[in-house]
Write a protein that holds these residues in place. Structure first.
Motif, short mmCIF file in Angstrom:
data_model
loop_
_atom_site.label_atom_id
_atom_site.label_comp_id
_atom_site.label_asym_id
_atom_site.label_seq_id
_atom_site.Cartn_x
_atom_site.Cartn_y
_atom_site.Cartn_z
N LEU A 49 -11.93 -5.65 2.74
CA LEU A 49 -11.60 -4.26 2.10
C LEU A 49 -10.38 -3.56 2.73
N VAL A 50 -10.33 -3.77 3.93
CA VAL A 50 -9.19 -2.89 4.70
C VAL A 50 -8.56 -3.99 5.77
N PRO A 51 -7.51 -4.68 5.21
CA PRO A 51 -7.03 -5.92 6.08
C PRO A 51 -6.09 -5.11 7.24
N GLU A 52 -5.78 -3.83 7.03
CA GLU A 52 -5.07 -3.15 8.24
C GLU A 52 -5.91 -3.02 9.57
N LEU A 53 -7.14 -3.29 9.39
CA LEU A 53 -8.50 -3.09 10.46
C LEU A 53 -8.38 -4.36 11.51
N GLN A 54 -7.73 -5.24 10.99
CA GLN A 54 -7.65 -6.47 11.88
C GLN A 54 -7.24 -6.35 13.33
N GLY A 55 -8.05 -6.68 14.07
CA GLY A 55 -7.96 -6.46 15.56
C GLY A 55 -8.23 -5.16 15.90
N LYS A 56 -8.73 -4.31 15.20
CA LYS A 56 -9.14 -2.64 15.57
C LYS A 56 -10.71 -2.33 15.58
N ILE A 57 -11.38 -3.37 15.44
CA ILE A 57 -12.70 -3.00 15.50
C ILE A 57 -13.20 -2.37 16.28
N ASP A 58 -12.91 -2.65 17.83
CA ASP A 58 -13.34 -1.90 18.85
C ASP A 58 -12.68 -0.41 18.89
N ASP A 59 -11.40 -0.13 18.29
CA ASP A 59 -11.02 1.06 18.20
C ASP A 59 -11.90 2.03 17.26
N CYS A 60 -12.28 1.44 16.04
CA CYS A 60 -12.96 1.96 15.18
C CYS A 60 -14.63 2.34 15.81
N ILE A 61 -15.00 1.36 16.74
CA ILE A 61 -16.22 1.73 17.12
C ILE A 61 -16.22 2.76 18.28
N LYS A 62 -15.12 2.90 18.99
CA LYS A 62 -14.71 4.01 19.92
C LYS A 62 -14.69 5.38 19.34
N LEU A 63 -14.16 5.26 17.97
CA LEU A 63 -14.06 6.54 17.33
C LEU A 63 -15.39 7.03 16.42
N LYS A 112 -6.66 2.81 9.69
CA LYS A 112 -5.69 2.27 8.77
C LYS A 112 -4.32 3.01 8.69
N GLN A 113 -4.56 4.42 8.52
CA GLN A 113 -3.39 5.16 8.68
C GLN A 113 -2.33 5.04 9.94
N GLN A 114 -3.24 5.03 10.96
CA GLN A 114 -2.45 4.93 12.10
C GLN A 114 -1.59 3.49 12.20
N VAL A 115 -2.26 2.52 11.74
CA VAL A 115 -1.56 1.14 11.73
C VAL A 115 -0.42 1.22 10.75
N GLU A 118 2.31 3.30 12.40
CA GLU A 118 3.00 2.25 13.52
C GLU A 118 3.86 1.31 12.90
N GLN A 119 3.40 0.71 11.82
CA GLN A 119 4.49 -0.31 10.97
C GLN A 119 5.60 0.44 10.56
N ALA A 120 5.57 1.55 9.98
CA ALA A 120 6.54 2.33 9.44
C ALA A 120 7.49 2.65 10.52
N LYS A 121 7.20 2.98 11.62
CA LYS A 121 7.98 3.31 12.80
C LYS A 121 8.70 2.23 13.07
N LYS A 122 8.55 0.66 12.78
CA LYS A 122 9.08 -0.31 13.17
C LYS A 122 10.27 -0.58 12.29
#
Length: 122
Positions: A49-63, A112-115, A118-122
């Motif tokens: 559903l939200v491909p941008e969350l790949q590798g971000k599960i721990d970040d989501c749980i911390k939030l 997702k927005q943070q990801v 970050e991608q836009a800055k590259k």
């Protein structure tokens, strides 16, 4: 609930509810059959559903998103406390389901927005 791009998953949820209705009439008195709606538990399935969350599960749980450990802390006692006559054959939602789902999706959108930022800055 129907969710785009998740038709087989949604169909299986409805099938489980029907199966539990039937099994509830077949199980012995010392057993209970329920379709338990666990709510949103963040797992790798979220990537569908939200491909941008790949590798971000721990970040989501911390939030504050609900991971398996947080789920067990609330739902295991809820399940243990159930009385057969009240729940046998019924679909049962976990406590605070709507608030949980709303909060989880708020967190998913935030990460997702943070990801994307970050991608836009590259």
């Amino acid at each position: 609930i129907g969710i785009g791009n998740m038709s087989p998953y949604c169909a299986s949820k409805w099938a489980i509810e029907g199966l539990m209705l039937s099994i509830a009439k077949e199980v012995p008195e010392h057993m209970t059959a329920i379709a338990y709606n666990p709510g949103g538990i963040i797992t790798e399935m979220i990537y569908c559903l939200v491909p941008e969350l790949q590798g971000k599960i721990d970040d989501c749980i911390k939030l504050g998103a609900i991971g398996p450990k947080q789920w067990a802390e609330v739902c295991v006692p809820h399940i243990i406390e159930m009385k057969r006559n009240d729940v046998n054959g019924k679909p049962i939602d976990r406590p605070n389901l709507k608030e949980l789902l709303s909060n989880n999706w708020k967190i998913y959108r935030q990460v997702k927005q943070q990801v994307l930022d970050e991608q836009a800055k590259k």
